[in-house]
Design an enzyme around this catalytic site. Structure first.
Site, PDB file in Angstrom:
ATOM      1  N   HIS A  10      -1.582  -2.017  -9.795  1.00 38.18           N
ATOM      2  CA  HIS A  10      -0.505  -2.392  -8.871  1.00 38.18           C
ATOM      3  C   HIS A  10      -0.809  -3.747  -8.232  1.00 38.18           C
ATOM      4  O   HIS A  10       0.062  -4.634  -8.179  1.00 38.18           O
ATOM      5  CB  HIS A  10      -0.352  -1.315  -7.784  1.00 38.18           C
ATOM      6  CG  HIS A  10       0.442  -1.758  -6.600  1.00 38.18           C
ATOM      7  ND1 HIS A  10       1.803  -1.555  -6.487  1.00 38.18           N
ATOM      8  CD2 HIS A  10       0.071  -2.404  -5.463  1.00 38.18           C
ATOM      9  CE1 HIS A  10       2.229  -2.059  -5.347  1.00 38.18           C
ATOM     10  NE2 HIS A  10       1.190  -2.572  -4.702  1.00 38.18           N
ATOM     11  N   GLU A  11      -2.037  -3.920  -7.739  1.00 39.89           N
ATOM     12  CA  GLU A  11      -2.413  -5.191  -7.094  1.00 39.89           C
ATOM     13  C   GLU A  11      -2.339  -6.359  -8.078  1.00 39.89           C
ATOM     14  O   GLU A  11      -1.912  -7.461  -7.728  1.00 39.89           O
ATOM     15  CB  GLU A  11      -3.826  -5.085  -6.511  1.00 39.89           C
ATOM     16  CG  GLU A  11      -3.976  -4.089  -5.374  1.00 39.89           C
ATOM     17  CD  GLU A  11      -3.113  -4.424  -4.172  1.00 39.89           C
ATOM     18  OE1 GLU A  11      -2.854  -5.612  -3.928  1.00 39.89           O
ATOM     19  OE2 GLU A  11      -2.688  -3.482  -3.479  1.00 39.89           O
ATOM     20  N   HIS A  21       1.053  -7.824  -8.437  1.00 42.40           N
ATOM     21  CA  HIS A  21       1.406  -8.881  -7.470  1.00 42.40           C
ATOM     22  C   HIS A  21       1.008 -10.255  -8.012  1.00 42.40           C
ATOM     23  O   HIS A  21       1.739 -11.235  -7.858  1.00 42.40           O
ATOM     24  CB  HIS A  21       0.713  -8.629  -6.135  1.00 42.40           C
ATOM     25  CG  HIS A  21       1.291  -7.496  -5.335  1.00 42.40           C
ATOM     26  ND1 HIS A  21       2.614  -7.441  -4.976  1.00 42.40           N
ATOM     27  CD2 HIS A  21       0.719  -6.365  -4.827  1.00 42.40           C
ATOM     28  CE1 HIS A  21       2.841  -6.336  -4.271  1.00 42.40           C
ATOM     29  NE2 HIS A  21       1.699  -5.658  -4.184  1.00 42.40           N
ATOM     30  N   GLU A  57       6.812  -4.838  -3.774  1.00 42.19           N
ATOM     31  CA  GLU A  57       6.035  -3.612  -3.959  1.00 42.19           C
ATOM     32  C   GLU A  57       6.590  -2.776  -5.108  1.00 42.19           C
ATOM     33  O   GLU A  57       5.829  -2.231  -5.910  1.00 42.19           O
ATOM     34  CB  GLU A  57       6.014  -2.789  -2.668  1.00 42.19           C
ATOM     35  CG  GLU A  57       5.226  -3.419  -1.529  1.00 42.19           C
ATOM     36  CD  GLU A  57       3.784  -3.698  -1.893  1.00 42.19           C
ATOM     37  OE1 GLU A  57       3.162  -2.838  -2.545  1.00 42.19           O
ATOM     38  OE2 GLU A  57       3.281  -4.774  -1.532  1.00 42.19           O
TER      39      GLU A  57
END
Length: 501
Positions: free
Chosen positions: A362-363, A366, A442
């Site tokens: 997930h990070e 970004h 997100e």
């Protein structure tokens, strides 16, 4: 006539023209002050209304939502409900105190009093007027920060040692807390003093285009701080150690290779020395990316720590038993201790290795979608607009008179008043749209993790993180839209499920 009447009697087009710096639409100092105070209270009352809406939601929902019954225990849900209720109730009092404090400072003219006092202290220093203003601003910043820290200390202390400690989050000793407070003050002053001094000098020196030079300087400072914070500043407060060799490290490095993420280092930070809240983040420029994992995020680290604590407790008990004779009273007291230990063993915290990797996917999402760069560009564009508006407004004497500065127009005071009060409506609007954009980012990052095959693991990790942090899973829509930079848990789980269907 009351100040509210004064505010709403004038033409509101004049207010807009004033904020845009159009000289034909100058407001009186009384109108400026009424506008600042009234807008501040409108925002406060709106936020109280939102908190009340969320509080009613918390009180209404007493059972685990059907969608989470299989993954969230009744005990955790009840504790999260209580934690959220306590925080909101305390927030009503704390926010009211803060609003009254700010109002008293403005209405009673405490800022000009402090400024004049600082002026008296530096009056006899034999330096040029500009450098004397910088010195006076420096003293004003130091004293103002000390006063603000002291007035907010009871609230901050209560949050840490009453609310957070009650729910098992606070791990700081009082000595650690106060050392941290002093350290933060010193680091803040070391960073802020030269920045404020240089800004004041640029505004005096820069002529008609000083706002451009101020903005360039601010961009450089933002990049500089982003570079040194993880390497120099953060280690002053927490211990960063390289992630030890093992399965988790191998899995993270494999993920980085798979998605061509330029990973150079992986650190674990001992966040558990101050709190049990967990987190993970990436930092670094270009091909020099690092990953930081809070030890509270890692189940293995939590298990190791629990074993050490248990061994230490056993040793302490052995030493105690050597000096004390066993009595019937002591036997009765040992049972609750055993129960507490059992609860500690039952309450497993942190994520498995697979779940940690899903969080990092997930990070990395970004990074893949350049969210950090986009945030930086938008925030710096906003700062540029603010500096432009400041250039149009800072010579307007009525602004300074409105807040009690009748004799002079200090640059530092102009920055405080214009950025904090005159441009407050613009700040609120931009802040709201940044929240909307952040929630969109997100969802994008979650989608990226799903694309990498981590849908179930990410969903499981999000539930665990929410449970470990006692996040209440149900939110009022308006409250969440205004306050949250991340979508609520249930919305994220629905979005993940939708992407996999």
């Amino acid at each position: 006539m009351c100040i509210l009447d004064d505010l709403f009697l004038f033409d509101h087009n004049r207010l807009l023209n004033f904020i845009l710096g159009r000289s034909e639409s100058t407001l009186t100092n009384k109108e400026i002050f009424c506008f600042a105070i009234t807008f501040m209270w409108i925002v406060y009352l709106f936020e109280v209304y939102l908190d009340y809406r969320q509080y009613k939601v918390i009180q209404k929902h007493t059972d685990v939502p059907a969608e989470l019954k299989s993954v969230l225990s009744e005990e955790t849900f009840t504790k999260a409900r209580e934690y959220s209720s306590v925080k909101i109730r305390a927030g009503f009092l704390f926010d009211f105190y803060s609003e009254i404090e700010t109002t008293v400072i403005l209405v009673c003219g405490l800022m000009p009093l402090l400024w004049n006092y600082c002026g008296q202290q530096v009056a006899n220093v034999p330096i040029d007027a500009v450098y004397k203003e910088i010195l006076q601003s420096s003293l004003f910043l130091v004293i103002g920060t000390v006063v603000t820290t002291l007035t907010n200390l009871p609230i901050d202390y209560y949050k840490h040692f009453v609310i957070e400690e009650r729910f098992g989050f606070n791990k700081q000793t009082r000595m650690f807390y106060f050392k941290d407070l002093i350290k933060k003050f010193i680091v803040t002053q070391i960073l802020m003093q030269p920045i404020i001094g240089i800004l004041i000098w640029i505004i005096h020196w820069g002529g008609d285009y000083f706002f451009l030079y101020c903005w360039i300087f601010t961009v450089c400072i933002a990049l500089f701080l982003a570079t040194i914070y993880p390497e120099v500043i953060a280690p002053l407060f927490d211990k960063y150690t390289p992630l030890k060799e093992g399965k988790l490290r191998e899995m993270i490095e494999e993920l980085a290779r798979k998605v061509s993420f330029p990973l150079t280092k992986i650190f674990v930070v001992d966040g558990s020395t101050r709190s049990t809240h967990s987190n993970a983040y990436l930092y670094g420029f270009c091909n020099n990316k690092r990953i930081v994992l809070f030890d509270t995020l890692l189940e293995d680290y939590q298990n190791e720590k629990a074993k050490k604590e248990e061994e230490e407790e056993k040793e302490k008990e052995k030493e105690k038993n050597k000096d004390e004779n066993a009595s019937s009273n002591q036997e009765g007291q040992e049972e609750p201790k055993k129960e507490e230990k059992e609860k500690k063993k039952e309450a497993k915290k942190g994520c498995t290795n697979d779940e940690v990797v899903s969080v990092l996917a997930h990070e990395i999402g970004h990074w893949r979608y350049s969210h950090t760069v986009k945030n930086l560009v938008i925030s710096q564009a906003y700062i540029f607009v603010c500096y432009m508006l400041f250039a149009m407004l800072f010579k307007n004497r009525e602004i300074y008179i409105a807040f009690g500065f009748t004799d002079n127009q200090p640059v530092f005071i102009g920055l405080l008043l214009i950025f904090s009060h005159i441009l407050a409506p613009l700040s609120q609007i931009v802040s709201f749209f940044m929240q909307v954009m952040s929630r969109h980012f997100e969802y994008q990052a979650d989608g990226y993790a799903v694309q990498q095959g981590y849908a179930d693991l990410l969903a499981s990790a999000l539930v665990k993180l929410n449970s470990d942090n006692l996040g209440f899973p149900i939110y009022d829509t308006l409250y969440s839209s205004y306050h949250h930079s991340h979508p609520p848990l249930m919305q994220r789980l629905k979005a993940i499920k939708k992407k996999t269907d």
